[in-house]
Design a protein around this motif. Structure first.
Motif, short mmCIF file in Angstrom:
data_model
loop_
_atom_site.label_atom_id
_atom_site.label_comp_id
_atom_site.label_asym_id
_atom_site.label_seq_id
_atom_site.Cartn_x
_atom_site.Cartn_y
_atom_site.Cartn_z
N LEU A 29 0.86 -1.19 0.00
CA LEU A 29 0.00 0.00 0.00
C LEU A 29 0.90 1.24 0.00
O LEU A 29 1.64 1.48 0.96
N TYR A 30 0.84 1.98 -1.10
CA TYR A 30 1.70 3.16 -1.31
C TYR A 30 0.87 4.40 -0.99
O TYR A 30 -0.02 4.78 -1.75
N ILE A 31 1.17 5.03 0.14
CA ILE A 31 0.34 6.10 0.69
C ILE A 31 1.07 7.44 0.58
O ILE A 31 2.14 7.62 1.18
N THR A 32 0.52 8.37 -0.16
CA THR A 32 1.15 9.68 -0.31
C THR A 32 0.30 10.75 0.34
O THR A 32 -0.93 10.70 0.30
N ALA A 33 0.98 11.74 0.94
CA ALA A 33 0.27 12.85 1.60
C ALA A 33 0.95 14.15 1.19
O ALA A 33 1.58 14.83 2.00
N ASN A 34 0.81 14.50 -0.07
CA ASN A 34 1.41 15.73 -0.57
C ASN A 34 0.59 16.22 -1.76
O ASN A 34 0.48 15.53 -2.77
N PRO A 35 -0.01 17.41 -1.67
CA PRO A 35 -0.86 17.90 -2.75
C PRO A 35 -0.10 18.51 -3.92
O PRO A 35 -0.70 18.83 -4.94
N LYS A 36 1.20 18.64 -3.80
CA LYS A 36 1.99 19.28 -4.85
C LYS A 36 2.24 18.33 -6.03
O LYS A 36 2.19 17.11 -5.87
N PRO A 37 2.56 18.89 -7.21
CA PRO A 37 2.98 18.03 -8.32
C PRO A 37 4.29 17.33 -7.96
O PRO A 37 5.10 17.84 -7.18
N GLU A 38 4.49 16.17 -8.55
CA GLU A 38 5.67 15.37 -8.22
C GLU A 38 6.98 16.14 -8.45
O GLU A 38 7.90 16.07 -7.64
N ASN A 39 7.06 16.90 -9.54
CA ASN A 39 8.31 17.59 -9.85
C ASN A 39 8.61 18.75 -8.90
O ASN A 39 9.71 19.30 -8.90
#
Length: 210
Positions: free
Chosen positions: A5-15
């Motif tokens: 389960l890959y959980i991300t918590a960041n609203p910014k674009p990846e770059n």
């Protein structure tokens, strides 16, 4: 084959996000080492995660008494069950976060409140609470603009420490952390600082999949 389960918590674009770039590099290495693993992505800024609000507590109370729920109560309680069941169903966990105001973004705390459910991820006993997810692995891929690994600022770090504590609470004690820090404090050296953090990825990924 493991379910990750890959959980991300960041609203910014990846770059524009060091944490997401770190997460991408880590998962690329995981896929390279163990291509048969199943990866489920959960973007906490796009997922429906109910607050533990009046509807939820009323709904839980009614269920305990075999009473009918309102549509709002039922929707929120069911969604919380979906989230915790998805978490329990996984074998390994990857958390990707930036540091915001000495901790991680609030969407992750909202998610933690959803998955810390008695009877599913922990239980109460006569001697205290016991985690139910023993034997699983997790990794925290974390980016922070300042340096919090040493000096007085170390006491102000509440992101990685809290996540490790809550994972331990539900029984997950095999936790790695790959941290990139100091990029905002030294903007001219940000990329070289980040590159040093990336050097930790191969070893961390190898341990994660073994």
């Amino acid at each position: 084959m493991a379910k990750i389960l890959y959980i991300t918590a960041n609203p910014k674009p990846e770059n524009e996000a060091f944490s997401l770039r770190l997460g991408k590099a880590f998962m690329e290495k995981v896929k390279e080492i163990s291509p048969e693993d199943e990866i489920i992505e959960l973007d906490l800024y796009k997922a429906d995660i109910p607050f533990l609000d009046e509807d939820v507590f009323n709904g839980w109370g009614k269920l305990a008494q075999n009473q009918s729920l309102t549509p709002e109560e039922e929707q929120k309680v069911n969604r919380l069950n979906e989230l915790v069941d998805q978490f329990v169903d996984a074998d390994k966990y990857v958390f990707v976060t930036p540091m915001w105001n000495l901790s991680f973004p609030p969407r992750l705390k909202l998610y933690i409140d959803a998955i810390c459910m008695a009877g599913k991820t922990f239980k109460y006993t006569e001697t205290g609470s016991v985690g139910l997810l023993e034997g699983r692995k997790a990794v925290h891929l974390h980016a922070r603009g300042g340096v919090y690994s040493e000096g007085p600022a170390r006491e102000l770090e509440f992101a990685d420490r809290y996540l490790r504590a809550i994972l331990g609470f539900i029984g997950i004690t095999d936790v790695q952390s790959v941290i990139a820090e100091g990029m905002a404090a030294n903007p001219q050296e940000a990329e070289s600082i980040f590159a040093k953090a990336l050097e930790q990825v191969p070893q961390a990924a190898a341990r994660f999949v073994e």
